[in-house]
Design a protein around this motif. Structure first.
Motif, PDB file in Angstrom:
ATOM      1  N   ASP A   1       0.834  -1.210   0.000  1.00  0.00           N
ATOM      2  CA  ASP A   1       0.000   0.000   0.000  1.00  0.00           C
ATOM      3  C   ASP A   1       0.863   1.252   0.000  1.00  0.00           C
ATOM      4  O   ASP A   1       0.592   2.214  -0.737  1.00  0.00           O
ATOM      5  N   ALA A   2       1.901   1.252   0.845  1.00  0.00           N
ATOM      6  CA  ALA A   2       2.785   2.425   0.920  1.00  0.00           C
ATOM      7  C   ALA A   2       3.528   2.640  -0.391  1.00  0.00           C
ATOM      8  O   ALA A   2       3.717   3.783  -0.830  1.00  0.00           O
ATOM      9  N   PHE A   3       3.935   1.549  -1.012  1.00  0.00           N
ATOM     10  CA  PHE A   3       4.650   1.644  -2.288  1.00  0.00           C
ATOM     11  C   PHE A   3       3.746   2.224  -3.368  1.00  0.00           C
ATOM     12  O   PHE A   3       4.157   3.098  -4.141  1.00  0.00           O
ATOM     13  N   ASN A   4       2.509   1.761  -3.414  1.00  0.00           N
ATOM     14  CA  ASN A   4       1.566   2.270  -4.414  1.00  0.00           C
ATOM     15  C   ASN A   4       1.255   3.752  -4.197  1.00  0.00           C
ATOM     16  O   ASN A   4       1.101   4.512  -5.165  1.00  0.00           O
TER      17      ASN A   4
ATOM     18  N   GLU B   1       1.857   6.910  -6.755  1.00  0.00           N
ATOM     19  CA  GLU B   1       0.850   7.920  -7.072  1.00  0.00           C
ATOM     20  C   GLU B   1       1.425   9.328  -6.931  1.00  0.00           C
ATOM     21  O   GLU B   1       1.162  10.208  -7.761  1.00  0.00           O
ATOM     22  N   LEU B   2       2.213   9.547  -5.887  1.00  0.00           N
ATOM     23  CA  LEU B   2       2.852  10.854  -5.707  1.00  0.00           C
ATOM     24  C   LEU B   2       3.782  11.170  -6.875  1.00  0.00           C
ATOM     25  O   LEU B   2       3.825  12.302  -7.375  1.00  0.00           O
ATOM     26  N   SER B   3       4.512  10.151  -7.323  1.00  0.00           N
ATOM     27  CA  SER B   3       5.420  10.341  -8.450  1.00  0.00           C
ATOM     28  C   SER B   3       4.652  10.693  -9.716  1.00  0.00           C
ATOM     29  O   SER B   3       5.037  11.600 -10.465  1.00  0.00           O
ATOM     30  N   GLU B   4       3.554   9.983  -9.951  1.00  0.00           N
ATOM     31  CA  GLU B   4       2.755  10.228 -11.152  1.00  0.00           C
ATOM     32  C   GLU B   4       2.095  11.602 -11.118  1.00  0.00           C
ATOM     33  O   GLU B   4       1.775  12.173 -12.165  1.00  0.00           O
ATOM     34  N   GLN B   5       1.898  12.145  -9.926  1.00  0.00           N
ATOM     35  CA  GLN B   5       1.327  13.482  -9.787  1.00  0.00           C
ATOM     36  C   GLN B   5       2.383  14.575  -9.892  1.00  0.00           C
ATOM     37  O   GLN B   5       2.071  15.759  -9.774  1.00  0.00           O
TER      38      GLN B   5
ATOM     39  N   PHE C   1       9.165   6.728  -0.866  1.00  0.00           N
ATOM     40  CA  PHE C   1       9.930   5.534  -1.253  1.00  0.00           C
ATOM     41  C   PHE C   1      11.023   5.233  -0.227  1.00  0.00           C
ATOM     42  O   PHE C   1      11.299   4.066   0.083  1.00  0.00           O
ATOM     43  N   ALA C   2      11.650   6.285   0.306  1.00  0.00           N
ATOM     44  CA  ALA C   2      12.695   6.082   1.316  1.00  0.00           C
ATOM     45  C   ALA C   2      12.113   5.440   2.570  1.00  0.00           C
ATOM     46  O   ALA C   2      12.762   4.573   3.195  1.00  0.00           O
ATOM     47  N   ASN C   3      10.895   5.825   2.937  1.00  0.00           N
ATOM     48  CA  ASN C   3      10.250   5.219   4.100  1.00  0.00           C
ATOM     49  C   ASN C   3       9.957   3.745   3.858  1.00  0.00           C
ATOM     50  O   ASN C   3      10.131   2.906   4.752  1.00  0.00           O
ATOM     51  N   VAL C   4       9.502   3.427   2.655  1.00  0.00           N
ATOM     52  CA  VAL C   4       9.253   2.018   2.312  1.00  0.00           C
ATOM     53  C   VAL C   4      10.563   1.239   2.367  1.00  0.00           C
ATOM     54  O   VAL C   4      10.627   0.132   2.905  1.00  0.00           O
TER      55      VAL C   4
ATOM     56  N   ALA D   1      13.089   1.752   4.157  1.00  0.00           N
ATOM     57  CA  ALA D   1      13.579   1.607   5.527  1.00  0.00           C
ATOM     58  C   ALA D   1      12.793   0.574   6.328  1.00  0.00           C
ATOM     59  O   ALA D   1      13.330  -0.037   7.261  1.00  0.00           O
ATOM     60  N   LYS D   2      11.532   0.341   5.948  1.00  0.00           N
ATOM     61  CA  LYS D   2      10.668  -0.482   6.794  1.00  0.00           C
ATOM     62  C   LYS D   2      10.133  -1.748   6.134  1.00  0.00           C
ATOM     63  O   LYS D   2       9.700  -2.670   6.821  1.00  0.00           O
ATOM     64  N   ALA D   3      10.136  -1.795   4.819  1.00  0.00           N
ATOM     65  CA  ALA D   3       9.457  -2.879   4.104  1.00  0.00           C
ATOM     66  C   ALA D   3      10.286  -4.158   4.064  1.00  0.00           C
ATOM     67  O   ALA D   3      11.495  -4.132   4.288  1.00  0.00           O
ATOM     68  N   PRO D   4       9.642  -5.305   3.753  1.00  0.00           N
ATOM     69  CA  PRO D   4      10.376  -6.550   3.512  1.00  0.00           C
ATOM     70  C   PRO D   4      11.302  -6.409   2.308  1.00  0.00           C
ATOM     71  O   PRO D   4      11.211  -5.441   1.538  1.00  0.00           O
ATOM     72  N   GLY D   5      12.178  -7.390   2.128  1.00  0.00           N
ATOM     73  CA  GLY D   5      13.264  -7.298   1.156  1.00  0.00           C
ATOM     74  C   GLY D   5      12.897  -6.881  -0.246  1.00  0.00           C
ATOM     75  O   GLY D   5      13.520  -5.985  -0.813  1.00  0.00           O
ATOM     76  N   GLY D   6      11.883  -7.509  -0.842  1.00  0.00           N
ATOM     77  CA  GLY D   6      11.535  -7.209  -2.229  1.00  0.00           C
ATOM     78  C   GLY D   6      11.118  -5.762  -2.420  1.00  0.00           C
ATOM     79  O   GLY D   6      11.617  -5.064  -3.309  1.00  0.00           O
ATOM     80  N   TYR D   7      10.202  -5.304  -1.600  1.00  0.00           N
ATOM     81  CA  TYR D   7       9.756  -3.914  -1.691  1.00  0.00           C
ATOM     82  C   TYR D   7      10.891  -2.958  -1.345  1.00  0.00           C
ATOM     83  O   TYR D   7      10.968  -1.855  -1.883  1.00  0.00           O
ATOM     84  N   ARG D   8      11.765  -3.358  -0.437  1.00  0.00           N
ATOM     85  CA  ARG D   8      12.863  -2.483  -0.034  1.00  0.00           C
ATOM     86  C   ARG D   8      13.753  -2.138  -1.219  1.00  0.00           C
ATOM     87  O   ARG D   8      14.091  -0.984  -1.450  1.00  0.00           O
ATOM     88  N   ALA D   9      14.128  -3.160  -1.983  1.00  0.00           N
ATOM     89  CA  ALA D   9      15.002  -2.933  -3.136  1.00  0.00           C
ATOM     90  C   ALA D   9      14.312  -2.077  -4.189  1.00  0.00           C
ATOM     91  O   ALA D   9      14.903  -1.136  -4.739  1.00  0.00           O
ATOM     92  N   LEU D  10      13.044  -2.382  -4.481  1.00  0.00           N
ATOM     93  CA  LEU D  10      12.309  -1.598  -5.474  1.00  0.00           C
ATOM     94  C   LEU D  10      12.178  -0.143  -5.033  1.00  0.00           C
ATOM     95  O   LEU D  10      12.321   0.781  -5.845  1.00  0.00           O
ATOM     96  N   ALA D  11      11.911   0.057  -3.757  1.00  0.00           N
ATOM     97  CA  ALA D  11      11.743   1.418  -3.258  1.00  0.00           C
ATOM     98  C   ALA D  11      13.047   2.199  -3.336  1.00  0.00           C
ATOM     99  O   ALA D  11      13.035   3.402  -3.623  1.00  0.00           O
ATOM    100  N   ARG D  12      14.162   1.540  -3.091  1.00  0.00           N
ATOM    101  CA  ARG D  12      15.454   2.233  -3.208  1.00  0.00           C
ATOM    102  C   ARG D  12      15.704   2.680  -4.646  1.00  0.00           C
ATOM    103  O   ARG D  12      16.187   3.784  -4.896  1.00  0.00           O
ATOM    104  N   PHE D  13      15.354   1.832  -5.602  1.00  0.00           N
ATOM    105  CA  PHE D  13      15.497   2.209  -7.014  1.00  0.00           C
ATOM    106  C   PHE D  13      14.605   3.398  -7.347  1.00  0.00           C
ATOM    107  O   PHE D  13      15.041   4.352  -8.009  1.00  0.00           O
ATOM    108  N   ARG D  14      13.355   3.337  -6.885  1.00  0.00           N
ATOM    109  CA  ARG D  14      12.437   4.420  -7.217  1.00  0.00           C
ATOM    110  C   ARG D  14      12.848   5.719  -6.531  1.00  0.00           C
ATOM    111  O   ARG D  14      12.722   6.793  -7.112  1.00  0.00           O
ATOM    112  N   ALA D  15      13.335   5.645  -5.301  1.00  0.00           N
ATOM    113  CA  ALA D  15      13.785   6.851  -4.607  1.00  0.00           C
ATOM    114  C   ALA D  15      14.947   7.499  -5.354  1.00  0.00           C
ATOM    115  O   ALA D  15      14.989   8.728  -5.530  1.00  0.00           O
ATOM    116  N   ALA D  16      15.873   6.683  -5.822  1.00  0.00           N
ATOM    117  CA  ALA D  16      17.000   7.212  -6.598  1.00  0.00           C
ATOM    118  C   ALA D  16      16.514   7.813  -7.908  1.00  0.00           C
ATOM    119  O   ALA D  16      17.018   8.850  -8.365  1.00  0.00           O
TER     120      ALA D  16
END
Length: 217
Positions: free
Chosen positions: A58-61, A65-69, A79-82, A84-99
């Motif tokens: 949910d947090a990733f989605n 949405e914020l990015s698309e806006q 994305f940085a919050n995800v 920092a807190k999410a399980p491994g798969g979401y963590r890696a994806l969120a780091r890519f999106r934050a960058a």
């Protein structure tokens, strides 16, 4: 007569079982309790992990949405919050999106974020390679050819996942550095590789046409 012996055998077995129970009953009960507790604990852990994954999703989605806006700063924070807190798969994806969000404002800072991912063995070899290429894409206009070569040369091997992108970036970097020899080297690798995508092959041919003719001996 046989019935008598059968009854005797049955009585002996019952007596043996009673002795075993008297001797090991506490151990048997303890093992049973441990099995029940372990099963319950595992199911609780699975439920907890599934709940964490759902929250992270949910947090990733919402960050997407914020990015698309166009709210890139807010998206990067989300994305940085995800991450920092999410399980491994979401963590890696969120780091890519934050960058990626940071890249729109500060390419050099974003490249450092991708470098951090590339140095993290926990994300897996393919994501590390992708992070190296993404960092190089952001630096190709500013970094010198020697730095780009150091970053990407290992990823140009035919077995490397992103060898096509690495070769193209090195060819472009060498061309910007006015190093015709190095540019031709990478363009030749692209041209001679039967698996080169058509789009990349066309771009390589266009860059090849910009090079000065090879001197004839």
């Amino acid at each position: 007569m046989s019935e008598f012996f059968n009854e005797v055998d049955e009585e002996v077995r019952r007596e043996q079982l009673k002795k075993l129970w008297d001797k090991y009953s506490l151990l048997i009960i303890a093992v049973a309790v441990l099995i029940i507790a372990a099963t319950g604990g595992w199911r609780a852990y699975q439920h907890w992990e599934a709940k964490k994954a759902a929250v992270a999703g949910d947090a990733f989605n919402k960050a997407i949405e914020l990015s698309e806006q166009g709210k890139h700063a807010e998206a990067e924070t989300a994305f940085a919050n995800v991450a920092a807190k999410a399980p491994g798969g979401y963590r890696a994806l969120a780091r890519f999106r934050a960058a990626g969000e940071e890249a729109s404002r500060d390419p050099k800072a974003a490249a450092k974020m991708f470098d951090a991912i590339a140095a993290d063995g926990s994300v897996g070899a393919e994501l590390q390679a992708l992070a190296r290429v993404r960092a190089a894409e952001l630096l190709v206009d500013t970094a010198g050819y020697p730095e780009m070569k150091q970053r990407l040369e290992a990823d140009t091997a035919p077995s490397a996942t992103f060898h096509n992108s690495a070769r193209e970036l090195l060819a472009l970097s060498a061309w910007r550095a006015k190093d015709a020899t190095a540019t031709r080297h990478w363009l030749d690798m692209i041209a001679l590789d039967g698996d080169t995508p058509p789009g990349l092959r066309s771009r390589a041919e266009a860059l090849q046409a910009l090079l000065p003719p090879v001197a004839k001996s």
